[in-house]
Design a protein around this motif. Structure first.
Motif, PDB file in Angstrom:
ATOM      1  N   GLN A  75       0.783  -1.174  -0.020  1.00  0.00           N
ATOM      2  CA  GLN A  75       0.110  -0.229  -0.123  1.00  0.00           C
ATOM      3  C   GLN A  75       1.009   1.208   0.130  1.00  0.00           C
ATOM      4  N   LYS A  76       2.059   1.266   0.746  1.00  0.00           N
ATOM      5  CA  LYS A  76       3.038   2.195   0.598  1.00  0.00           C
ATOM      6  C   LYS A  76       3.417   2.547  -0.706  1.00  0.00           C
ATOM      7  N   LEU A  77       3.778   1.513  -1.581  1.00  0.00           N
ATOM      8  CA  LEU A  77       4.572   1.369  -2.687  1.00  0.00           C
ATOM      9  C   LEU A  77       3.390   1.985  -3.583  1.00  0.00           C
ATOM     10  N   VAL A  78       2.178   1.746  -3.551  1.00  0.00           N
ATOM     11  CA  VAL A  78       1.166   2.254  -4.444  1.00  0.00           C
ATOM     12  C   VAL A  78       1.002   3.852  -4.285  1.00  0.00           C
ATOM     13  N   LEU A  79       1.001   4.214  -3.168  1.00  0.00           N
ATOM     14  CA  LEU A  79       1.059   5.561  -2.793  1.00  0.00           C
ATOM     15  C   LEU A  79       1.964   6.277  -3.242  1.00  0.00           C
ATOM     16  N   GLU A  80       3.147   5.841  -3.103  1.00  0.00           N
ATOM     17  CA  GLU A  80       4.223   6.426  -3.671  1.00  0.00           C
ATOM     18  C   GLU A  80       4.336   6.573  -5.318  1.00  0.00           C
ATOM     19  N   SER A  81       3.768   5.461  -5.985  1.00  0.00           N
ATOM     20  CA  SER A  81       3.809   5.307  -7.592  1.00  0.00           C
ATOM     21  C   SER A  81       2.657   6.272  -8.047  1.00  0.00           C
ATOM     22  N   LEU A  82       1.556   6.555  -7.027  1.00  0.00           N
ATOM     23  CA  LEU A  82       0.647   7.358  -7.512  1.00  0.00           C
ATOM     24  C   LEU A  82       1.252   9.003  -7.565  1.00  0.00           C
ATOM     25  N   LEU A 118       1.687  10.484  -4.315  1.00  0.00           N
ATOM     26  CA  LEU A 118       1.319  10.893  -2.797  1.00  0.00           C
ATOM     27  C   LEU A 118       2.352  10.897  -2.045  1.00  0.00           C
ATOM     28  N   LYS A 119       2.591  12.080  -1.265  1.00  0.00           N
ATOM     29  CA  LYS A 119       3.518  12.168  -0.353  1.00  0.00           C
ATOM     30  C   LYS A 119       3.228  12.305   1.115  1.00  0.00           C
ATOM     31  N   LYS A 120       1.930  13.002   1.203  1.00  0.00           N
ATOM     32  CA  LYS A 120       1.562  13.096   2.571  1.00  0.00           C
ATOM     33  C   LYS A 120       0.346  13.377   2.587  1.00  0.00           C
ATOM     34  N   ILE A 121      -0.372  13.638   3.671  1.00  0.00           N
ATOM     35  CA  ILE A 121      -1.789  13.987   4.118  1.00  0.00           C
ATOM     36  C   ILE A 121      -2.016  15.283   3.479  1.00  0.00           C
ATOM     37  N   ASN A 122      -3.182  15.383   2.586  1.00  0.00           N
ATOM     38  CA  ASN A 122      -3.802  16.616   1.901  1.00  0.00           C
ATOM     39  C   ASN A 122      -3.026  17.025   0.805  1.00  0.00           C
ATOM     40  N   HIS A 123      -1.996  16.036   0.293  1.00  0.00           N
ATOM     41  CA  HIS A 123      -1.560  16.186  -1.018  1.00  0.00           C
ATOM     42  C   HIS A 123      -2.440  15.906  -2.181  1.00  0.00           C
ATOM     43  N   GLU A 124      -2.515  16.506  -3.325  1.00  0.00           N
ATOM     44  CA  GLU A 124      -3.294  16.215  -4.267  1.00  0.00           C
ATOM     45  C   GLU A 124      -2.479  16.194  -5.328  1.00  0.00           C
ATOM     46  N   ILE A 125      -3.108  15.215  -6.363  1.00  0.00           N
ATOM     47  CA  ILE A 125      -2.412  14.987  -7.557  1.00  0.00           C
ATOM     48  C   ILE A 125      -3.542  14.745  -8.605  1.00  0.00           C
ATOM     49  N   GLU A 126      -3.249  14.832 -10.084  1.00  0.00           N
ATOM     50  CA  GLU A 126      -4.159  14.580 -11.225  1.00  0.00           C
ATOM     51  C   GLU A 126      -3.558  13.622 -11.975  1.00  0.00           C
ATOM     52  N   HIS A 127      -4.202  12.851 -12.136  1.00  0.00           N
ATOM     53  CA  HIS A 127      -3.860  11.759 -13.339  1.00  0.00           C
ATOM     54  C   HIS A 127      -5.056  11.479 -14.345  1.00  0.00           C
TER      55      HIS A 127
END
Length: 60
Positions: free
Chosen positions: A19-26, A28-37
């Protein structure tokens, strides 16, 4: 293709390594961090693995 906005709402501390690796590959680095894919099957599969840690909003 449609865009998807992903926001991390829970911590990755005390989570399994996959799960940590999936968050990293998406990206995401920390809480409230947003990204767009792009909304692709690969990204959807990653989201499904960590759906309890993130919040999703779809954009056109």
């Amino acid at each position: 293709m449609a865009k998807i906005r992903i926001k991390q709402i829970k911590s990755s501390i005390k989570r399994p390594k996959n799960q940590k690796l999936v968050l990293e590959s998406l990206g995401l680095k920390k809480i409230n961090h947003e990204i767009e894919h792009e909304n692709t099957p690969v990204i959807r599969g990653m989201i499904n693995k960590v759906k309890h840690l993130i919040e999703i909003s779809e954009e056109n």
